[in-house]
Design a protein around this motif. Structure first.
Motif, short mmCIF file in Angstrom:
data_model
loop_
_atom_site.label_atom_id
_atom_site.label_comp_id
_atom_site.label_asym_id
_atom_site.label_seq_id
_atom_site.Cartn_x
_atom_site.Cartn_y
_atom_site.Cartn_z
N THR A 36 -20.58 -38.21 -20.11
CA THR A 36 -18.92 -38.82 -20.74
C THR A 36 -17.86 -38.11 -20.86
O THR A 36 -18.53 -35.91 -20.66
N SER A 37 -16.95 -38.19 -21.06
CA SER A 37 -16.36 -37.27 -21.66
C SER A 37 -15.78 -36.24 -22.58
O SER A 37 -14.93 -36.28 -23.26
N HIS A 38 -17.24 -37.24 -23.99
CA HIS A 38 -16.63 -36.48 -24.70
C HIS A 38 -16.60 -35.26 -25.31
O HIS A 38 -17.49 -34.38 -24.04
N PRO A 39 -16.42 -34.23 -26.45
CA PRO A 39 -16.56 -32.68 -26.33
C PRO A 39 -17.69 -32.50 -26.71
O PRO A 39 -18.24 -31.46 -26.32
N PHE A 40 -18.90 -33.14 -26.90
CA PHE A 40 -20.24 -33.39 -26.19
C PHE A 40 -21.03 -34.51 -25.43
O PHE A 40 -21.33 -35.47 -25.92
N PRO A 41 -21.00 -33.60 -24.08
CA PRO A 41 -21.35 -34.71 -23.59
C PRO A 41 -22.40 -35.43 -23.37
O PRO A 41 -23.52 -35.11 -23.62
N ARG A 42 -22.65 -37.67 -23.12
CA ARG A 42 -23.89 -37.72 -23.51
C ARG A 42 -24.35 -38.17 -21.55
O ARG A 42 -23.24 -38.23 -20.72
N LEU A 43 -25.99 -38.49 -21.49
CA LEU A 43 -26.21 -38.87 -19.53
C LEU A 43 -26.03 -40.30 -19.98
O LEU A 43 -27.74 -41.05 -21.74
N ALA A 44 -25.56 -40.91 -19.38
CA ALA A 44 -26.90 -42.29 -19.21
C ALA A 44 -26.19 -43.10 -18.40
O ALA A 44 -25.65 -42.80 -17.20
N PHE A 45 -26.74 -44.32 -18.23
CA PHE A 45 -27.17 -45.04 -16.97
C PHE A 45 -25.84 -46.53 -17.74
O PHE A 45 -24.95 -46.45 -18.44
N TYR A 46 -25.08 -46.50 -16.20
CA TYR A 46 -24.11 -46.65 -16.11
C TYR A 46 -24.17 -47.90 -14.92
O TYR A 46 -24.45 -47.35 -14.25
N ARG A 47 -23.75 -49.62 -14.83
CA ARG A 47 -23.31 -50.04 -13.94
C ARG A 47 -22.18 -50.51 -13.85
O ARG A 47 -21.67 -51.77 -15.12
N ALA A 51 -30.03 -31.56 -30.04
CA ALA A 51 -29.70 -31.99 -31.38
C ALA A 51 -28.71 -31.34 -31.61
O ALA A 51 -27.50 -30.90 -32.86
N PRO A 52 -27.32 -31.25 -30.18
CA PRO A 52 -25.53 -31.41 -30.95
C PRO A 52 -25.28 -31.76 -32.19
O PRO A 52 -24.21 -31.24 -32.44
N CYS A 53 -26.01 -33.03 -32.34
CA CYS A 53 -25.30 -34.03 -33.54
C CYS A 53 -25.02 -33.04 -35.03
O CYS A 53 -24.43 -33.17 -35.36
N VAL A 54 -26.28 -32.37 -35.12
CA VAL A 54 -26.27 -31.77 -36.45
C VAL A 54 -26.11 -30.24 -36.45
O VAL A 54 -26.78 -29.74 -37.23
N THR A 101 -28.01 -38.53 -25.08
CA THR A 101 -28.82 -39.59 -24.66
C THR A 101 -27.97 -40.71 -24.84
O THR A 101 -27.70 -41.74 -24.92
N CYS A 102 -28.05 -40.06 -27.05
CA CYS A 102 -27.53 -40.93 -27.57
C CYS A 102 -25.92 -42.08 -27.93
O CYS A 102 -25.18 -40.91 -26.81
N GLU A 103 -25.47 -43.09 -28.54
CA GLU A 103 -24.81 -43.42 -28.33
C GLU A 103 -23.86 -42.72 -29.02
O GLU A 103 -24.32 -41.83 -30.01
N ASP A 104 -21.87 -42.67 -28.86
CA ASP A 104 -21.50 -41.67 -29.40
C ASP A 104 -21.58 -41.99 -30.86
O ASP A 104 -21.35 -41.63 -31.78
N SER A 105 -21.59 -43.67 -31.26
CA SER A 105 -21.67 -44.02 -32.92
C SER A 105 -23.17 -43.25 -33.79
O SER A 105 -23.03 -43.02 -34.82
N VAL A 106 -24.06 -43.28 -33.21
CA VAL A 106 -26.15 -42.91 -33.30
C VAL A 106 -24.83 -41.11 -33.76
O VAL A 106 -25.31 -40.83 -34.79
N PHE A 107 -24.69 -40.87 -32.74
CA PHE A 107 -24.46 -38.95 -32.54
C PHE A 107 -23.43 -38.73 -33.59
O PHE A 107 -23.25 -38.18 -34.56
N ALA A 108 -22.29 -39.69 -34.26
CA ALA A 108 -21.67 -39.27 -35.21
C ALA A 108 -21.79 -39.11 -36.54
O ALA A 108 -21.10 -38.77 -37.62
N ASN A 109 -23.04 -39.91 -36.79
CA ASN A 109 -23.33 -40.59 -37.96
C ASN A 109 -24.79 -39.48 -38.37
O ASN A 109 -25.79 -40.56 -39.01
#
Length: 606
Positions: free
Chosen positions: A112-123, A180-183, A157-165
């Motif tokens: 993703t294009s997030h400042p701290f990008p995540r890896l994810a499954f996409y279809r 753990a870039p989230c903290v 690999t966590c969702e952005d909403s989880v990462f932000a909280n």
């Protein structure tokens, strides 16, 4: 230019008037149905070959014998004709075209294009906002690659909403799968370096990644940061092990598909091997319809446009048969924005890839034929057990799913020609009956399913299975009698003592008899397979409907309570729990809520 079907259609005369231009032709039978769609570089020459040559195979001879008319469409180029032909084949499904099932889109790994990008499954459709890597042949290959990248590069690999909280590291950090870039346990620059290395690995640039990690390990050692150096050492070792296991590697960051065809009697298999970034991601096998009496070249000529004109193509496609690919290569290059080469004469390493794909195709065919043989034996056993006049080719099974009457869903699954037909499964929302009334729900679903059949439309099942006992079976028979379909065979599969597999009873209409098959019976195994699939499909739909219903606010279903009033009510009482505890008088004190509306809200909530 077109010719409608007519009893006096003269193909020789019609062909003589055709232009020598590229285009698409549609062959029609006496009923006006399109039975074949083809494209041609020269319409006159191509169509003349059908009616002047005498060396056609049985399939083409049978098709030509049914032609009562031809329609043609002239195009500007052969590549444009190829696109039109592919669209018509997929929309019309002609009887004599080799058809490959248009499967779900292939999965990708997205960064993703997030400042701290995540890896994810996409279809799904790709956009320019994120980076995509793939496609992969199946979801398992994507998840295995993500797990590998987590282990080596520890990217989140966590969702952005989880990462932000997050307020503390999660379990993935504890098992060394995330930094753990989230903290803030890793700085943004170091994390971006890990993401960059992960993307280089996905691009096939393993050596560049190894050099970068070795350099960082040496720098950490020079600073006496030995724990940090040990982390880089472990990453290098993990990547080396991946390289050792990678048996298909050309030493280049190559993106390619390798396609081979195998035959076994009337069955045809096309095997597709995917190589991305020089790594073998896996393979996928396809089994076409209407492929009787075709050869390998015909199967490939049908597969290539049907598969690649609707999804991204790699720069290199290696095939094992000499097919005409100039028009397809031009069309794919134009659509992709980069040159797409289709190689028909492979040598060296690529020839070895083709041999591997051919072995995969043969193995897939053997497995399919083995499954068909087993299912055929089960169908014959079922015929004997139920004393049917012939072996059932098409079986439809119904099941009802709900939770104490909530979110009732009926499901119908189809077993035909010794295999489950997922494309013909159907779900029905049951709304017109009392919650929990399974008999009425069965009447509704069968009425909706077979009223078109009573009008002469659709396929007639040889056997109808009902997941239930005498009540459900009798309800089904009543509906079929009302529709004039009482000659259809209906059998119920009732759960036995303790609901244990192998104890089921077969229930016949009007309580005629009940039989219990032996647990090892092949007929029982077939009935269990179909019944379990109907149950799975029904409960999957029921759970989705229930989640959707429970996710919505009960206030949304109250007439006169719009978004603003809902907001005021929830704000006043601090949420739904406080609202449930409120009296009518307290509800009426909220701005915009009259006494009458307060009473209506209270009655609905209680």
């Amino acid at each position: 230019m077109a010719h409608a079907p007519a009893s006096r259609f003269d193909p020789q005369e019609f062909v003589s008037r055709l232009p020598r231009l590229p285009g698409v032709y549609r062959m029609l039978n006496a009923a006006g149905e399109v039975i074949y769609v083809g494209k041609a570089r020269d319409l006159r020459k191509r169509l003349a070959s059908y009616f002047t040559k005498t060396t056609h195979g049985p399939r083409i001879e049978h098709m030509v014998g049914q032609v009562a008319g031809i329609e043609v469409t002239v195009t500007r180029s052969e590549a444009e004709a190829l696109l039109l032909e592919n669209n018509l084949i997929k929309s019309l499904s002609p009887r004599y075209n080799i058809l490959f099932r248009d499967d779900k889109s292939y999965p990708y790994i997205v960064v993703t294009s997030h400042p701290f990008p995540r890896l994810a499954f996409y279809r799904g459709p790709l956009d320019r906002q994120h980076r995509y890597f793939g496609p992969f042949p199946n979801a398992g290959a994507v998840r295995a690659s993500i797990q590998l990248l987590q282990k080596v590069f520890r990217v989140r690999t966590c969702e952005d909403s989880v990462f932000a909280n997050r307020s503390r590291p999660c379990l993935l950090h504890q098992i060394k799968r995330c930094t753990a870039p989230c903290v803030g346990l890793i700085d943004a620059e170091t994390y971006r370096e890990d993401v960059r290395n992960a993307m280089l690995f996905l691009e096939g640039k393993q050596e560049e990644v190894l050099q970068a990690l070795a350099r960082r390990m040496e720098e950490a050692s020079a600073r006496w940061a030995f724990e940090e150096a040990a982390v880089y050492r472990d990453q290098v070792q993990a990547l080396r092990r991946v390289q050792e296991r990678q048996f298909i590697s050309s030493g280049k960051a190559l993106d390619a598909d390798v396609i081979a065809v195998a035959f076994a009697g009337p069955e045809v298999c096309v095997n597709l091997v995917m190589i991305r970034g020089g790594r073998h991601l896996g393979d996928k096998s396809f089994f076409p319809q209407n492929a009787e009496d075709c050869d390998a070249a015909a199967a490939l000529e049908a597969f290539l446009p049907q598969h690649y004109l609707t999804r991204p193509a790699p720069p290199l496609i290696v095939v094992g048969e000499p097919v005409d690919v100039d028009a397809l290569s031009a069309a794919l290059s134009e659509r992709s924005g980069y040159p797409v080469q289709i190689q028909t004469r492979a040598v060296g390493e690529r020839k070895a890839w083709l041999e591997m794909a051919a072995r995969n195709a043969q193995l897939a065919l053997a497995q399919r034929l083995g499954t068909h043989a087993t299912q055929q034996a089960r169908v014959q056993a079922l015929q004997q057990a139920l004393d049917l006049p012939s072996a059932p080719r098409r079986i439809e099974c119904f099941d009802i799913s709900h939770t104490m009457g909530e979110a009732t869903i009926a499901a119908c699954v189809v077993f035909e020609n010794h295999a489950m037909k997922g494309s013909e499964y159907r779900r029905f929302n049951i709304r017109t009956v009392s919650p929990g009334d399974d008999y009425a729900a069965m009447r509704e679903v069968l009425t909706r399913r077979y009223q078109k059949l009573a009008a002469g439309e659709g396929k007639v099942p040889d056997l109808i299975l009902i997941d239930g006992g005498s009540g459900q079976v009798n309800a089904a028979c009543e509906v079929l009698a009302e529709l004039g379909l009482s000659d259809l065979t209906v059998i119920g599969v009732a759960k036995g003592e303790g609901r244990k597999p192998g104890t089921e009873e077969l229930v016949f209409p009007k309580g005629e008899k009940r039989i219990k098959l032996a647990p090892e019976s092949a007929a029982l195994h077939l009935l269990q397979q179909i019944r379990d699939e109907a149950h799975r499909f029904a409960i999957q739909g029921h759970r989705a409907k229930r989640r959707k219903a429970r996710a919505s606010s009960p206030l949304e279903r109250i007439e006169g309570v719009g978004p603003k009033r809902r907001q005021r009510l929830l704000a006043r009482f601090g949420g739904l729990r406080g609202l449930l505890a409120a009296s009518v008088d307290e509800l009426a004190k909220v701005e915009g809520i009259s006494r009458e509306l307060a009473e209506r809200i209270y009655r609905h909530l209680h």
